[in-house]
Design a protein around this motif. Structure first.
Motif, short mmCIF file in Angstrom:
data_model
loop_
_atom_site.label_atom_id
_atom_site.label_comp_id
_atom_site.label_asym_id
_atom_site.label_seq_id
_atom_site.Cartn_x
_atom_site.Cartn_y
_atom_site.Cartn_z
N SER A 82 86.17 -2.84 21.80
CA SER A 82 85.62 -2.04 21.01
C SER A 82 85.44 -0.66 21.53
O SER A 82 85.55 0.32 20.74
N ILE A 83 85.10 -0.60 22.66
CA ILE A 83 84.77 0.49 23.41
C ILE A 83 86.02 1.40 23.40
O ILE A 83 85.96 2.89 23.25
N ALA A 84 86.81 1.02 23.75
CA ALA A 84 88.36 1.55 23.85
C ALA A 84 88.81 2.01 22.50
O ALA A 84 89.22 3.38 22.51
N LEU A 85 88.63 1.30 21.49
CA LEU A 85 88.92 1.82 20.09
C LEU A 85 88.17 2.89 19.73
O LEU A 85 88.62 4.09 18.99
N MET A 86 86.73 3.12 19.71
CA MET A 86 85.68 4.21 19.60
C MET A 86 86.16 5.24 20.44
O MET A 86 86.09 6.50 19.92
N GLY A 95 81.77 12.92 22.94
CA GLY A 95 82.19 11.69 22.32
C GLY A 95 82.22 11.43 21.28
O GLY A 95 82.01 12.11 20.36
N TYR A 96 82.33 10.12 20.93
CA TYR A 96 82.44 9.49 19.44
C TYR A 96 81.09 9.56 18.65
O TYR A 96 80.07 9.24 19.48
N SER A 97 80.94 9.94 17.61
CA SER A 97 79.83 10.14 16.84
C SER A 97 79.89 9.04 15.54
O SER A 97 80.66 8.97 14.92
N THR A 135 84.00 13.60 16.51
CA THR A 135 84.04 13.99 17.75
C THR A 135 82.61 14.74 17.91
O THR A 135 82.34 15.94 17.37
N GLY A 136 81.64 14.33 18.67
CA GLY A 136 80.26 14.95 18.65
C GLY A 136 80.51 15.93 19.71
O GLY A 136 81.25 16.21 20.52
N PHE A 137 79.38 17.09 19.61
CA PHE A 137 79.54 18.10 20.32
C PHE A 137 77.92 18.73 20.45
O PHE A 137 77.43 18.45 19.62
N VAL A 138 77.82 19.55 21.60
CA VAL A 138 76.54 20.29 21.77
C VAL A 138 77.29 21.59 22.11
O VAL A 138 78.13 21.69 22.99
N ALA A 139 76.91 22.84 21.63
CA ALA A 139 77.12 24.24 21.76
C ALA A 139 76.12 25.23 21.34
O ALA A 139 75.15 24.91 20.93
#
Length: 81
Positions: free
Chosen positions: A9-13, A38-40, A52-56
């Protein structure tokens, strides 16, 4: 068996993100100091392949959190909180 399921599951996410495309999309929109988180899980619709999660830092200088939603045969959409 549960451990194997968790690892799969972690690998797929982890495979459901596209950091390169997300970074290019954010840079084109004027974002700076981009950090891919990472994954959102809840950021995009079910039609999106990559979440794809981000902070900017936005063009106005404010710190922004969000997700870039994209797919194989479609563009990318930036969604911020």
């Amino acid at each position: 068996m549960k451990r194997l399921l968790l690892i799969v599951s972690i690998a797929l996410m982890a495979g459901c993100t596209d950091a390169g495309k997300a970074t290019r999309t954010l840079q084109a929109a004027g974002y700076q100091q981009i950090e891919i988180t990472g994954y959102s899980v809840f950021g995009c619709s079910e039609d999106d392949t990559f979440n794809t999660g981000f902070v900017a830092t936005g063009a106005n200088g404010a710190r922004v959190e969000g997700v870039v939603c994209s797919g194989f045969f479609k563009g990318a959409t930036i969604r911020t909180e």
